[in-house]
Structures are given as structure tokens and as C-alpha cells.
Design a protein around this motif. Structure first.
Motif, PDB file in Angstrom:
ATOM      1  N   HIS A 155      -8.046  -5.688  84.154  1.00 16.75           N
ATOM      2  CA  HIS A 155      -9.318  -5.347  84.784  1.00 16.75           C
ATOM      3  C   HIS A 155      -9.882  -6.551  85.553  1.00 16.75           C
ATOM      4  O   HIS A 155     -10.230  -6.443  86.733  1.00 16.75           O
ATOM      5  CB  HIS A 155     -10.297  -4.882  83.705  1.00 16.75           C
ATOM      6  N   GLU A 156      -9.939  -7.705  84.886  1.00 17.47           N
ATOM      7  CA  GLU A 156     -10.535  -8.892  85.527  1.00 17.47           C
ATOM      8  C   GLU A 156      -9.663  -9.369  86.692  1.00 17.47           C
ATOM      9  O   GLU A 156     -10.180  -9.817  87.716  1.00 17.47           O
ATOM     10  CB  GLU A 156     -10.743 -10.016  84.509  1.00 17.47           C
ATOM     11  N   HIS A 214     -10.516  -7.514  89.725  1.00 12.72           N
ATOM     12  CA  HIS A 214     -11.688  -8.089  90.408  1.00 12.72           C
ATOM     13  C   HIS A 214     -11.252  -9.291  91.246  1.00 12.72           C
ATOM     14  O   HIS A 214     -11.631  -9.431  92.407  1.00 12.72           O
ATOM     15  CB  HIS A 214     -12.724  -8.562  89.394  1.00 12.72           C
ATOM     16  N   HIS A 222     -16.597  -1.335  90.570  1.00 13.69           N
ATOM     17  CA  HIS A 222     -16.003  -0.580  89.462  1.00 13.69           C
ATOM     18  C   HIS A 222     -15.728   0.869  89.833  1.00 13.69           C
ATOM     19  O   HIS A 222     -16.400   1.435  90.693  1.00 13.69           O
ATOM     20  CB  HIS A 222     -16.937  -0.624  88.252  1.00 13.69           C
TER      21      HIS A 222
HETATM   22 ZN   LIG Z   1     -15.474  -5.334  85.664  1.00 12.88          ZN
END
Ligand SMILES: [Zn+2]
Length: 237
Positions: free
Chosen positions: A182-183, A186, A193
Motif C-alpha cells: 500500500h505505502e 503511494h 486512495h
Molecule cells: Zn494510504
């Protein structure tokens, strides 16, 4: 008392302005991406920063992952650290299919650094109560900084960025990889999101974390088709 009018000033320093937003060539990995299921994307949820979209333009993107100094056999805590590293490396491999990533051994050489450390709890001022609220501890956080990179054969420095990811030392099966995935999403440019829990960039934790989805990659590809100021030289006035 002395006065100076603009004409008096002998200003030899030249002024540099932010680069004009332009698109970069699409990385081959994303160019070749075929959307197998006709899935859509969540590009509308992605926020550009003051520098534009957080797009990497030099590949491979260099990734540093914090490493233990002791072998796994040394202690239970060393073993935990090794497991944490393995799980983070799985997430790096997952994204490598879509953008070229390279592991580096020194943090100072990295574009993205991943540290085994809990994100700090930042008090938030509450206007209604006049007090500071302490938000719940988070297990992961990604943040970026801009800097100017000097390049030999280009006169002006290039507007660049670096990412730091803090990831909780706790090793939880499936969740550590999911958090890292997830990170990293980013850090690779998905600065927003997904509203669907079947995407790796869903805004909340889920019991059974999904792999990177077609929607994640469709979104990533659209981001990389956008103009950005990042990766372009400053402009002389
Ligand atoms: Zn996030």
C-alpha cells in the motif's frame, strides 16, 4: 539614510522558476500493460501536489529497505526483523512488474527508503475543545520531500523528490506485506486512495489484503500520462 532604487541594485544572481509541467515518456512496463478484465480506475481520487503528480522519470527507481545487523538465528527479535524484511521485499517484487525498481544498500542512494519504525503520533489541534487530540497509532506512513538535483550537462537543477516510508516493526502475517504494498503504491505515484477494498490502495486495512489490482495499475498508468513539474529542470527567468 540611503535609498536604493531598483536600477541601483547590481543583482548578478539569476532567478529560477519552477519547471513548466510536461509529460514524461511512459515507462515500457506501463505502456505494455493490458487491462485484462476491462476494469476501470480511481484516478479521480488522486491529488496532484504543488509540483504536480508524483511521477518518477528515471528508472529503475532505487529502493532501500532497512536491514538487521544480526543473523536471524541470533535472537527472536532478529528473526522478527528478518521476517519483516522478507515481507517488505515481497511488496517490492510485486510492484517491480509494473515499474522498474532496484534495491540499493545505502539509504542515501535511494529514491524510496523503507524504515522499520512506527510512524510518530502527531497531536492534532481540536478547535472545538481548544486541546490537542492524539490520533490512534498508525502502522505505516509514506511522506515525500522535494529537492533540487544538479546534473552535469544541464544548466539548471532538476526538481526531484524522495519518499520515506515508516513501517511498524510488528510482523503480522499478510499485513506487513499488505502495508508495504500500500505505502509503496503511494511512493510510486498513487497519492490518494481507492474506495474499493479489492484494491491495494483501499483507504483502510482489510482482513484479507488483496494483491495489486487491475484498477491499481490502470490508475498508476493514468497518473504517469499526466504532466508534472518533477523530473524537469528549473527555468531561468
Ligand atoms: Zn494510504
Amino acid at each position: 539614510m540611503t535609498h536604493s532604487s531598483p536600477g541601483d541594485a547590481q543583482d548578478n544572481s539569476s532567478q529560477l522558476a519552477l519547471p513548466i509541467p510536461q509529460t514524461h515518456p511512459l515507462p515500457t512496463t506501463l505502456e505494455q500493460w493490458q487491462n485484462p478484465t476491462g476494469a476501470d480506475d480511481y484516478f479521480s481520487e488522486i491529488k496532484p501536489t504543488p509540483a504536480g503528480y508524483l511521477i518518477w522519470s528515471e528508472f529503475p527507481v532505487k529502493v532501500y529497505v532497512e536491514r538487521p545487523t544480526e543473523p536471524a538465528e541470533a535472537s527472536a527479535s532478529a528473526r522478527q526483523f528478518h521476517n519483516w524484511v522478507d515481507d517488505v521485499l515481497t511488496a517490492v517484487e510485486d510492484w517491480s512488474l509494473y515499474l522498474p525498481l532496484q534495491l540499493v544498500t545505502q539509504a542515501q542512494d535511494a529514491d524510496i527508503s523503507i524504515w522499520r519504525s512506527s510512524p510518530p503520533i502527531k497531536p492534532v489541534f481540536n478547535r472545538e475543545t481548544g486541546r490537542f487530540d492524539l490520533p490512534r497509532a498508525r502502522s505505516a506512513e509514506a511522506s515525500y520531500k522535494f529537492y533540487l538535483r544538479e546534473v552535469l550537462d544541464i544548466d539548471n537543477p532538476i526538481l526531484s523528490h524522495r519518499f520515506t516510508i515508516l513501517l511498524s516493526p510488528e510482523h503480522i502475517i499478510k499485513q506487513t506485506t499488505a502495508s508495504a504494498r500500500h505505502e509503496l503504491g503511494h511512493a510510486l505515484g498513487i497519492w490518494g486512495h481507492s474506495p474499493l477494498e479489492t484494491d491495494a490502495l483501499y483507504f483502510s486495512k482489510v482482513r484479507n489484503p488483496p494483491p495489486i489490482s487491475a484498477r491499481d495499475i490502470n490508475t498508476l498508468k493514468r497518473i504517469y500520462q499526466q504532466p508534472t513539474r518533477l523530473g524537469w529542470p528549473l527555468v531561468s527567468n
